[in-house]
Design an enzyme around this catalytic site. Structure first.
Site, PDB file in Angstrom:
ATOM      1  N   CYS A  90      10.741 -11.570  22.782  1.00 36.71           N
ATOM      2  CA  CYS A  90      12.120 -11.246  23.392  1.00 36.71           C
ATOM      3  C   CYS A  90      11.842 -10.089  24.299  1.00 36.71           C
ATOM      4  O   CYS A  90      11.906 -10.177  25.119  1.00 36.71           O
ATOM      5  CB  CYS A  90      12.694 -10.339  22.114  1.00 36.71           C
ATOM      6  SG  CYS A  90      14.592 -10.156  22.502  1.00 36.71           S
ATOM      7  N   HIS A 125      12.745 -14.798  17.752  1.00 36.93           N
ATOM      8  CA  HIS A 125      12.408 -13.653  16.688  1.00 36.93           C
ATOM      9  C   HIS A 125      11.531 -14.433  15.482  1.00 36.93           C
ATOM     10  O   HIS A 125      12.077 -14.533  14.610  1.00 36.93           O
ATOM     11  CB  HIS A 125      13.077 -12.302  15.883  1.00 36.93           C
ATOM     12  CG  HIS A 125      13.727 -10.920  16.803  1.00 36.93           C
ATOM     13  ND1 HIS A 125      12.280 -10.119  16.962  1.00 36.93           N
ATOM     14  CD2 HIS A 125      14.508 -10.494  17.723  1.00 36.93           C
ATOM     15  CE1 HIS A 125      13.528  -9.854  18.427  1.00 36.93           C
ATOM     16  NE2 HIS A 125      14.759  -9.804  18.810  1.00 36.93           N
ATOM     17  N   GLU A 173       9.073 -13.358  13.939  1.00 36.30           N
ATOM     18  CA  GLU A 173       9.060 -12.431  12.446  1.00 36.30           C
ATOM     19  C   GLU A 173      10.236 -12.542  11.325  1.00 36.30           C
ATOM     20  O   GLU A 173       9.839 -12.147  10.408  1.00 36.30           O
ATOM     21  CB  GLU A 173       8.552 -11.191  13.107  1.00 36.30           C
ATOM     22  CG  GLU A 173       9.657 -10.459  13.298  1.00 36.30           C
ATOM     23  CD  GLU A 173      10.058 -10.704  15.065  1.00 36.30           C
ATOM     24  OE1 GLU A 173      10.746  -9.638  15.524  1.00 36.30           O
ATOM     25  OE2 GLU A 173       9.851 -11.782  15.612  1.00 36.30           O
TER      26      GLU A 173
END
Length: 188
Positions: A79, A166, A168
């Protein structure tokens, strides 16, 4: 192997750390004011997300531009980190015409390294109002979405990666595999 995770105050930083630790990677969270000499102990770097805009708030990213230019280790930008890498290396980052928040479908053009074994489309979690509109010279685009042309990029020697989404966040399909594939690239 030791990974430096550079923290910019992003809301998902702890999830990046959790994913890397789950994969058995020795990871240290670092704020970007560390001197270059300190950063030389890391085998690879992950530049996390955060609330800043690289075009107008680059000074809030401390020594990160120096790390990107001077350290010759594999890097992954997520990001804000993706935008930062692009900006520092000569790409173009602008305010997004259509910012992306929430679940977004991306099209993967090349499996390359971080998308090895992926299907041609996956759903990912987005949270950005700026975007890379032109990658730096020597980088190729690996994935795009309807609203963001540069969802993922890599340099010519497969050592510097950027993803706008993202990996994660649990809503991102195959997110853990992005980290696995990056760690594989780090070990080369």
């Amino acid at each position: 192997m030791k990974v430096g995770l550079i923290y910019y105050g992003g809301q998902y930083n702890h999830l990046i750390l959790k994913n890397l630790k789950y994969l058995g990677v020795d990871t240290e969270v670092v704020i970007p004011d560390k001197p270059l000499e300190y950063m030389k102990k890391f085998d690879c770097l992950v530049f996390s997300g955060g609330p800043y805009s690289v075009a107008s708030e680059i000074q809030k990213m401390g020594n990160s531009p120096i790390y990107i230019k001077e350290l010759k280790v594999p890097m992954l930008g997520i990001c804000l980190g993706h935008q930062l890498i692009a900006y520092v290396l000569g790409g173009i980052v602008k305010r997004a015409i259509n910012p992306e928040y929430g679940l977004t479908k991306i099209n993967i053009f090349e499996e390359d390294t971080i998308f090895r074994g992926f299907p041609s489309q996956i759903n990912v979690w987005e949270s950005h109002s700026d975007e890379v509109v032109e990658p730096p010279n020597g980088f190729k685009i690996l994935a795009s979405s309807e609203n963001a042309r540069v969802q993922a990029m890599v340099n010519s020697d497969n050592s510097i990666f950027g993803v706008q989404f993202h990996p994660e966040v649990k809503h991102t399909e195959r997110g853990i595999d992005v980290f696995k594939n990056f760690i594989t690239a780090c070990k080369k």
